[in-house]
Design an enzyme around this catalytic site. Structure first.
Site, short mmCIF file in Angstrom:
data_model
loop_
_atom_site.label_atom_id
_atom_site.label_comp_id
_atom_site.label_asym_id
_atom_site.label_seq_id
_atom_site.Cartn_x
_atom_site.Cartn_y
_atom_site.Cartn_z
N SER A 82 0.85 -1.19 0.00
CA SER A 82 0.00 0.00 0.00
C SER A 82 0.88 1.23 0.00
CB SER A 82 -0.89 0.01 1.24
OG SER A 82 -0.10 0.35 2.36
N LYS A 83 0.23 2.38 0.01
CA LYS A 83 0.97 3.65 -0.04
C LYS A 83 1.97 3.77 1.10
CE LYS A 83 -2.26 6.46 -2.64
NZ LYS A 83 -3.63 5.97 -2.32
#
Ligand code: GLU
Ligand code: ZN
Length: 494
Positions: A254-255
């Site tokens: 994820s980010k």
């Protein structure tokens, strides 16, 4: 039987690493099996879908040079391939299920559903979700509601008893009790739009999809999809849910781990070949040792059996390594072409460079080639050649374990050595500088680093003497002089 697979993204954001890996696996599999790769856009969630996301999808696949056999813009025998253009069809098929008694119209108001939910929570009821109220309305009630033109949704009648099994190529049989499938999910919303499940199943069937390769997140939807196929009386495709893509910490990528949007990788200057190669290694391997694959090789060697069951780890450092390897495989000309957009964006090179400007840039390629991790690195590496450098902090010239005063002496000595030696060999001058450093009781870096910072503005740069030569010997000496003044000032006043 011809293999037909699809990539079916919802255009609700930029394409990310996980999605692109799904696209690639489907694409390689289609090519390896001499089948068809279909692109389908699942944009029935109108509130979340956007034009930009569709554009990003096209840009990403074009950049990777992944071409689809059937899909938007290209067409094909089972189009349209954009779900929002197929709405009528989903209504027809949903009604077909109603007519067969496999689904029903639910007229419940949102007030009733809210009250139901609250009551289920308050009574800590074991049964959560819709209570199937409308599955046993009397014909008179239905007639009444229809006369009133009450809005309705269409819900699937999920069997209360029994269980549903589907087979996954990687995971084997996956079985769920029907009572654990959410009670009577909505297939068609009151605005006439299908939910993901309905549209997805209808399209996979009508488009003759043979294998569904998609992210493991979709496993929980599997039983419901199988029930839908059964309700229609259709044969489900084969399933192959792909292992998750995780960051190095074992959490879903994820980010938090870094950027995951392919667009960002593209802009930073990762090469499509490198990204394609590395992403393919996250969750698939040919023989556990070969690391480099061209697109053509992947298109012939890919097979489902070699997909890992365990989650794949996406390692940014490893991607950098691949990218560096691919960069160094380019000829100087090829690399210059790839770097030019970055040079133009930084205004180092005009939009329409003259042939001298281009040739000068081309002559720099050997200096940077070995050191580039991503194409955009070039800007900082060559900035000193295109702009005046401004170092205004004297401490930047000072190597570790060295004082400012020592640094001043070192760079003054360096200047004295370099001055007037423009025509001598670089090795000779370098030799003299190293000797001088030793004589002064310094490490060689004690003399080279201040020169490097003075000439290039940075402690990391292309090889020093090459840098001096391309900048121009005189200009380099001027920069060293300027640095001496700055350090002197600091020593006297600081
Ligand atoms: N539209 C779904 C997605 O965005 C497709 C899932 C599937 O492949 O069935 O992931
Ligand atoms: Zn109802």
């Amino acid at each position: 039987m011809e293999v037909r697979v699809r990539y079916a993204p919802s255009p609700t954001g930029n394409q990310h690493i996980g999605g692109v890996r799904t696209a690639l696996f489907n694409y390689f599999f289609a090519r390896a099996m001499n089948g068809k790769f279909i692109l389908r856009i699942e944009d029935t969630d109108q509130t979340r879908s956007s034009e930009e996301s569709v554009k990003d999808l096209y840009d990403t696949l074009a950049w990777l040079d992944v071409e689809w056999d059937e899909g938007p813009e290209k067409g094909g025998p089972y189009g349209p391939y954009i779900q929002s253009e197929r709405i009528e069809l989903y209504r027809t098929y949903a009604q077909q299920l109603v007519d067969k008694g496999k689904a029903y119209r639910c007229y419940c108001t949102s007030e009733r559903l809210d009250a139901l939910r609250e009551q289920q929570i308050a009574s800590k009821s074991k049964v959560q979700g819709y209570d199937r109220h409308c599955s046993h309305l009397s014909p008179q009630q239905i007639e009444q509601y229809e006369k009133e033109k009450r809005p309705y949704v269409i819900r699937l009648k999920v069997p209360v008893e029994g269980k549903t099994t589907f087979h996954d190529v990687l995971m084997g049989d996956i079985t769920r009790k029907n009572k654990d499938v959410s009670p009577d999910p909505i297939l068609l919303k009151s605005d006439g739009y299908p939910t993901y499940h309905l549209a997805n199943v209808i399209d996979d069937h009508l488009m003759h999809i043979t294998h569904i390769m998609r992210a493991q997140e979709w496993i929980p939807s599997g039983p419901l999809h199988i029930l839908l196929y059964e309700a229609f009386g259709w044969e489900p495709p084969m399933y192959c849910h792909l292992p998750m893509v995780m960051g190095k910490d074992g959490q879903k990528l994820s980010k938090r781990h870094g950027s995951t949007a392919v667009k960002d990788f593209r802009e930073k200057g990762y090469l499509p070949e490198a990204l394609m190669n590395y992403v393919s290694m996250v969750g698939w391997s040919y023989d556990d040792k070969t690391e480099f694959f061209t697109k053509e090789q992947l298109c012939s060697l890919f097979s489902l059996e070699k997909i890992n069951k365990a989650p794949g780890i996406f390692d940014y450092k490893k991607l950098d390594w691949y990218n560096g390897m691919y960069i160094r495989e380019k000829s100087d000309e090829q690399l210059a072409q790839l770097l030019l957009p970055y040079m133009k964006k930084a205004s180092f090179i005009p939009e329409e460079p003259s042939s001298e400007e281009y040739q000068r840039f081309l002559s720099l390629i050997p200096l940077v080639k070995e050191r580039l991790k991503v194409l955009s690195d070039v800007v900082e590496m060559v900035r000193f050649l295109y702009e005046d450098i401004e170092v205004d902090d004297a401490t930047l010239f000072v190597p570790k374990k060295q004082t400012l005063a020592q640094t001043l002496e070192a760079i003054q000595a360096a200047y004295a050595i370099m001055d007037g030696r423009e025509d001598e060999e670089d090795e000779t001058i370098e030799g003299l500088l190293s000797e001088k450093a030793k004589e002064m009781g310094l490490k060689v870096n004690g003399i080279f680093m201040p020169i490097r910072v003075a000439v290039t503005g940075s402690a990391v740069s292309p090889p020093l003497f090459d840098s001096i030569r391309v900048l121009g010997y005189d200009k380099a000496l001027q920069r060293i002089e300027k640095a001496i003044m700055l350090i002197e000032n600091e020593v006297n006043n600081g």
